[in-house]
Scaffold this motif. Structure first.
Motif, PDB file in Angstrom:
ATOM      1  N   THR A   6      54.642 111.906  77.423  1.00  0.00           N
ATOM      2  CA  THR A   6      53.753 110.882  76.887  1.00  0.00           C
ATOM      3  C   THR A   6      52.449 110.797  77.675  1.00  0.00           C
ATOM      4  OG1 THR A   6      54.905 109.247  78.235  1.00  0.00           O
ATOM      5  CG2 THR A   6      55.605 109.479  75.935  1.00  0.00           C
ATOM      6  N   ALA A   7      52.445 111.289  78.896  1.00  0.00           N
ATOM      7  CA  ALA A   7      51.227 111.245  79.709  1.00  0.00           C
ATOM      8  C   ALA A   7      50.129 112.124  79.128  1.00  0.00           C
ATOM      9  CB  ALA A   7      51.541 111.680  81.137  1.00  0.00           C
ATOM     10  N   GLU A   8      50.507 113.120  78.314  1.00  0.00           N
ATOM     11  CA  GLU A   8      49.516 114.028  77.745  1.00  0.00           C
ATOM     12  C   GLU A   8      48.969 113.539  76.396  1.00  0.00           C
ATOM     13  OE1 GLU A   8      51.040 115.320  80.829  1.00  0.00           O
ATOM     14  OE2 GLU A   8      52.525 115.837  79.296  1.00  0.00           O
ATOM     15  N   LEU A   9      49.479 112.406  75.907  1.00  0.00           N
ATOM     16  CA  LEU A   9      49.017 111.895  74.616  1.00  0.00           C
ATOM     17  C   LEU A   9      47.779 111.023  74.794  1.00  0.00           C
ATOM     18  CD1 LEU A   9      52.380 110.928  72.873  1.00  0.00           C
ATOM     19  CD2 LEU A   9      51.072 113.053  72.672  1.00  0.00           C
ATOM     20  N   PRO A  10      46.821 111.096  73.889  1.00  0.00           N
ATOM     21  CA  PRO A  10      45.617 110.264  73.989  1.00  0.00           C
ATOM     22  C   PRO A  10      45.931 108.805  73.714  1.00  0.00           C
ATOM     23  CG  PRO A  10      45.598 111.532  71.954  1.00  0.00           C
ATOM     24  CD  PRO A  10      46.765 112.022  72.738  1.00  0.00           C
ATOM     25  N   PRO A  11      45.084 107.879  74.148  1.00  0.00           N
ATOM     26  CA  PRO A  11      45.368 106.438  74.020  1.00  0.00           C
ATOM     27  C   PRO A  11      45.620 105.976  72.590  1.00  0.00           C
ATOM     28  CG  PRO A  11      43.540 106.808  75.521  1.00  0.00           C
ATOM     29  CD  PRO A  11      43.852 108.134  74.904  1.00  0.00           C
ATOM     30  N   GLN A  12      44.857 106.540  71.604  1.00  0.00           N
ATOM     31  CA  GLN A  12      45.042 106.035  70.237  1.00  0.00           C
ATOM     32  C   GLN A  12      46.425 106.364  69.684  1.00  0.00           C
ATOM     33  OE1 GLN A  12      43.117 108.634  70.941  1.00  0.00           O
ATOM     34  NE2 GLN A  12      43.209 110.220  69.353  1.00  0.00           N
ATOM     35  N   ILE A  13      47.026 107.439  70.162  1.00  0.00           N
ATOM     36  CA  ILE A  13      48.382 107.783  69.717  1.00  0.00           C
ATOM     37  C   ILE A  13      49.380 106.798  70.315  1.00  0.00           C
ATOM     38  CG2 ILE A  13      50.156 109.564  69.677  1.00  0.00           C
ATOM     39  CD1 ILE A  13      47.725 110.317  68.067  1.00  0.00           C
ATOM     40  N   MET A  14      49.206 106.451  71.579  1.00  0.00           N
ATOM     41  CA  MET A  14      50.115 105.508  72.238  1.00  0.00           C
ATOM     42  C   MET A  14      49.989 104.113  71.646  1.00  0.00           C
ATOM     43  SD  MET A  14      51.795 107.310  74.314  1.00  0.00           S
ATOM     44  CE  MET A  14      52.613 106.003  75.215  1.00  0.00           C
ATOM     45  N   ARG A  15      48.768 103.755  71.245  1.00  0.00           N
ATOM     46  CA  ARG A  15      48.568 102.437  70.643  1.00  0.00           C
ATOM     47  C   ARG A  15      49.085 102.396  69.217  1.00  0.00           C
ATOM     48  NH1 ARG A  15      43.288 102.792  72.963  1.00  0.00           N
ATOM     49  NH2 ARG A  15      42.480 103.303  70.909  1.00  0.00           N
ATOM     50  N   GLY A  16      49.062 103.546  68.525  1.00  0.00           N
ATOM     51  CA  GLY A  16      49.510 103.594  67.140  1.00  0.00           C
ATOM     52  C   GLY A  16      48.571 102.852  66.218  1.00  0.00           C
ATOM     53  N   ASP A  17      47.268 102.795  66.568  1.00  0.00           N
ATOM     54  CA  ASP A  17      46.265 102.117  65.741  1.00  0.00           C
ATOM     55  C   ASP A  17      46.705 100.699  65.419  1.00  0.00           C
ATOM     56  OD1 ASP A  17      44.385 103.035  62.729  1.00  0.00           O
ATOM     57  OD2 ASP A  17      44.064 101.503  64.253  1.00  0.00           O
ATOM     58  N   PRO A  18      46.788  99.778  66.411  1.00  0.00           N
ATOM     59  CA  PRO A  18      47.322  98.442  66.207  1.00  0.00           C
ATOM     60  C   PRO A  18      46.552  97.635  65.183  1.00  0.00           C
ATOM     61  CG  PRO A  18      46.173  98.602  68.323  1.00  0.00           C
ATOM     62  CD  PRO A  18      46.301  99.984  67.810  1.00  0.00           C
ATOM     63  N   ALA A  19      45.240  97.871  65.052  1.00  0.00           N
ATOM     64  CA  ALA A  19      44.452  97.113  64.084  1.00  0.00           C
ATOM     65  C   ALA A  19      44.922  97.374  62.673  1.00  0.00           C
ATOM     66  CB  ALA A  19      42.976  97.494  64.232  1.00  0.00           C
ATOM     67  N   LYS A  20      45.439  98.602  62.463  1.00  0.00           N
ATOM     68  CA  LYS A  20      45.883  98.978  61.120  1.00  0.00           C
ATOM     69  C   LYS A  20      47.346  98.639  60.893  1.00  0.00           C
ATOM     70  CE  LYS A  20      45.964 102.937  58.004  1.00  0.00           C
ATOM     71  NZ  LYS A  20      45.607 104.349  57.823  1.00  0.00           N
ATOM     72  N   ASN A  21      48.158  98.852  61.881  1.00  0.00           N
ATOM     73  CA  ASN A  21      49.603  98.721  61.695  1.00  0.00           C
ATOM     74  C   ASN A  21      50.168  97.370  62.136  1.00  0.00           C
ATOM     75  OD1 ASN A  21      49.823 101.371  60.765  1.00  0.00           O
ATOM     76  ND2 ASN A  21      49.852 102.170  62.853  1.00  0.00           N
ATOM     77  N   GLY A  22      49.374  96.574  62.834  1.00  0.00           N
ATOM     78  CA  GLY A  22      49.880  95.283  63.304  1.00  0.00           C
ATOM     79  C   GLY A  22      50.866  95.415  64.433  1.00  0.00           C
ATOM     80  N   ILE A  23      50.860  96.546  65.145  1.00  0.00           N
ATOM     81  CA  ILE A  23      51.795  96.779  66.250  1.00  0.00           C
ATOM     82  C   ILE A  23      51.124  96.367  67.558  1.00  0.00           C
ATOM     83  CG2 ILE A  23      53.047  98.566  67.525  1.00  0.00           C
ATOM     84  CD1 ILE A  23      53.245 100.130  64.917  1.00  0.00           C
ATOM     85  N   GLN A  24      51.800  95.592  68.344  1.00  0.00           N
ATOM     86  CA  GLN A  24      51.228  95.100  69.588  1.00  0.00           C
ATOM     87  C   GLN A  24      51.271  96.175  70.672  1.00  0.00           C
ATOM     88  OE1 GLN A  24      49.794  92.050  69.914  1.00  0.00           O
ATOM     89  NE2 GLN A  24      50.113  91.954  67.697  1.00  0.00           N
ATOM     90  N   VAL A  25      50.155  96.310  71.380  1.00  0.00           N
ATOM     91  CA  VAL A  25      50.112  97.250  72.501  1.00  0.00           C
ATOM     92  C   VAL A  25      50.852  96.634  73.682  1.00  0.00           C
ATOM     93  CG1 VAL A  25      48.602  98.536  74.049  1.00  0.00           C
ATOM     94  CG2 VAL A  25      47.856  98.033  71.716  1.00  0.00           C
TER      95      VAL A  25
END
Length: 464
Positions: free
Chosen positions: A384-403
Motif C-alpha cells: 500500500t505504500a506504493e499507491l498514490p494518495p487518491q487511491i488510498m482515499r478512494g475519492d471520498p468526495a464521490k463515494n462518501g467514504i471517510q478518510v
C-alpha cells in the motif's frame, strides 16, 4: 491496383500524340489533364494533386529530365513515366537518376501505357503504406487477457461480428476506457488489416487546419501552404481512419465529412478535382452525441451515418470482475517494459483496494498507477505504500467514504478504509452480501472474513 482514381498529366509538344494518349487514359477511367511544354507542366504540377505525369523527354523549352529535377526540388512527389523516340541506355539512366519511375520508347502502345501506369500506381501505394507502417511500429498488436465480466465478453462478441464487415462503427465510452484499442482491434480483424490504420484526434487539431489535415490541400491554396499535402483520408486509402473525439468536429467540417461518407471521395483544399477515398471509418467519443444533436451541436444525419453499428466501452467501476486480471496484466507488461528481472508480487491488501476504487480515469489511470508502483516497489513487492494518495482515499468526495485519521498507523488506515468500502458496498446492494461481494470483485467467503475482522476490531456499525 485500380487506376481509375489516378490524376494523370500528359506532357508532349506534339498535339496529336498528347491528345490520343489523353483520350485513351480517359476511357480507362483516369482523370487526365495536358501540357504542351515543360514550363506549363511544372506550373500544373505545382498544385500538388497530380499522381502520375507521362512526359516526353525532348521538348522545346527544357527537357523532361529537367522537369523531373525541378519537380523534385520543389517537393512535388508526382511519379514520372518518361517517353522518348531517341532510345539510349544513357537517357534511361539519366531519367531514373533524376527521379523518374519508368521509361518508354515511342511509339508507345496503349496496352503498354496502362501496364506501366498500373505498375507505378502500385509502387506509390506500397510507398504510402510503408510510411504509415513505420509510424505504427509501436502500435502493433497488444497482448491480451481473458475478460471476466459479461459486459466485456459481450463487447468482444460485437467486435468479432462487425470487424469483418465494412460498416462504419461508433465507439462510445468514458476517457481511458480503451476506445482506441477497440478501433485498432476492429481494423486488425477486418479485410483491411493489411492496409493503413490512421488515428486522428479531432480535438487536438486547430479548427483552421482541420480540413487540410483531413482532406489535404494543393500548393498555394492558402497562406503557408508552400507544398501540397495528401491528407489523412487519402493516407488511409484501402485501410481504416479512426476519428477519435468526433464530438469536437466543427459543424462546417461535419457537412464535409458527411459528403465523404456518402460519396467516397475527398476534395483537397484548393483543388477542383475530387479524389476517391476507399476508407473505413471508426469514430469514437466520450460525449453524448444524441444530446448534442438535440442541442444543435452535432448534425443528425452525420450521427446516423456514424452510428450504423454502435459499441460501448463500459467503465471499470461497472466491471470490477476485470480489475484483478487487468492489474496483473499491466504489471507483467510494465515489468517487461522496465526490464524488471525479478518476479513482481502484489499484496492482497493492495489488490482489494484497487478492486474497490472507482477508477474515474479507467484503464489509462490504472496503467499510470501500476507503472508508479513498479518504479517505487522494493524487491519486487508492491504494498500500500506504493499507491498514490487518491487511491488510498478512494475519492471520498464521490463515494462518501471517510478518510482514516492521519495519526493512525498505515495498517490501521488501510483496515479502516477497507471497512468503509465494504460497508458502503453492502449498503448499495440493499444488504445483499453476495451482490456486494460481486461488486467488490471478491468471494463471499472473503467478504465474511473481512467483516469478522472489522467486527473484532470494533469498526463495524450496528446493523451491518
Amino acid at each position: 491496383m485500380n487506376i481509375k482514381s489516378l490524376e494523370v498529366l500528359v506532357v508532349d509538344d506534339e498535339p496529336a500524340i498528347r491528345q490520343v494518349l489523353a483520350a485513351h487514359l480517359s476511357r480507362s477511367g483516369c482523370s487526365v489533364c495536358q501540357a504542351a511544354n515543360a514550363t506549363d507542366a511544372l506550373e500544373r504540377l505545382s498544385k500538388g494533386d497530380i499522381d502520375v505525369a507521362i512526359s516526353d523527354i525532348k521538348m522545346p523549352d527544357f527537357t523532361g529530365i529537367e522537369l523531373v529535377r525541378r519537380a523534385r526540388a520543389a517537393g512535388i512527389d508526382t511519379s514520372f513515366i518518361m517517353m522518348t523516340a531517341f532510345a539510349s541506355v544513357d537517357t534511361a539512366i539519366d531519367a531514373i537518376k533524376a527521379g523518374a519511375s519508368d521509361y518508354m520508347i515511342k511509339p508507345v502502345r496503349n496496352e503498354e501505357v496502362l501496364h506501366r501506369l498500373m505498375k507505378v500506381s502500385d509502387m506509390r501505394r506500397l510507398s504510402s503504406e510503408n510510411k504509415v507502417l513505420r509510424n505504427l511500429v509501436m502500435g502493433s498488436r497488444e497482448e491480451t487477457f481473458a475478460f471476466a465480466s459479461a459486459a466485456m465478453r459481450e463487447l468482444e462478441r460485437l467486435i468479432a461480428k462487425v470487424a469483418p464487415t465494412d460498416s462504419t462503427v461508433l465507439v462510445t465510452g468514458e476517457s481511458g476506457t480503451g476506445k482506441g484499442v477497440i478501433a485498432r482491434q476492429i481494423h486488425q480483424n477486418s479485410q483491411r488489416a493489411e492496409g493503413p490504420f490512421i488515428p486522428v484526434n479531432c480535438g487536438a487539431i486547430p479548427e483552421n487546419l482541420m480540413e487540410s489535415e483531413l482532406f489535404g490541400h494543393v500548393k498555394g491554396s492558402f497562406t503557408g501552404a508552400d507544398k501540397a499535402r495528401k491528407g489523412l483520408f487519402l493516407e488511409a486509402d484501402k485501410g481504416t481512419i479512426f476519428l477519435d473525439e468526433i464530438g469536437e468536429l466543427p459543424l462546417a467540417l461535419q457537412v464535409k465529412l458527411l459528403h465523404v461518407i456518402e460519396e467516397k471521395t475527398v476534395r483537397p483544399v484548393g483543388s477542383e478535382q475530387a479524389k476517391r477515398a476507399d476508407v473505413r471509418i471508426v469514430a469514437a467519443t466520450n460525449r453524448d452525441l444524441a444530446q448534442m444533436v438535440a442541442d444543435g451541436k452535432f448534425r443528425e444525419d452525420l450521427y446516423f451515418r456514424l452510428s450504423v453499428f454502435h459499441v460501448h466501452a463500459p467503465p471499470l467501476r461497472e466491471r470490477r470482475q476485470d480489475i484483478p486480471g487487468l492489474v496483473r496484466f499491466l504489471l507483467q507488461r510494465g515489468a517487461k517494459r522496465m526490464n524488471h528481472r525479478q518476479a513482481i508480487v502484489i499484496d492482497p491488501e493492495v489488490e482489494e483496494i484497487l478492486g474497490a476504487y472507482d477508477w474515474p480515469g479507467n484503464v489509462r489511470e490504472m496503467e499510470n498507477v501500476v507503472d508508479r508502483a513498479l518504479i517505487l516497489a522494493d524487491e519486487g513487492r508492491i504494498t500500500t505504500a506504493e499507491l498514490p494518495p487518491q487511491i488510498m482515499r478512494g475519492d471520498p468526495a464521490k463515494n462518501g467514504i471517510q478518510v482514516p485519521p492521519s495519526g493512525d498507523g498505515l495498517r490501521e488506515q488501510v483496515r479502516r478504509f477497507e471497512c468503509a468500502v465494504v460497508t458502503r458496498a453492502i449498503s448499495d446492494a440493499g444488504g445483499d452480501r453476495r451482490m456486494a461481494a460481486q461488486k467488490l470483485g471478491i468471494g463471499l467467503s472473503s467478504l465474511y472474513r473481512k467483516m469478522e475482522e472489522f467486527e473484532a476490531l470494533g469498526m463495524l456499525k450496528d446493523g451491518v
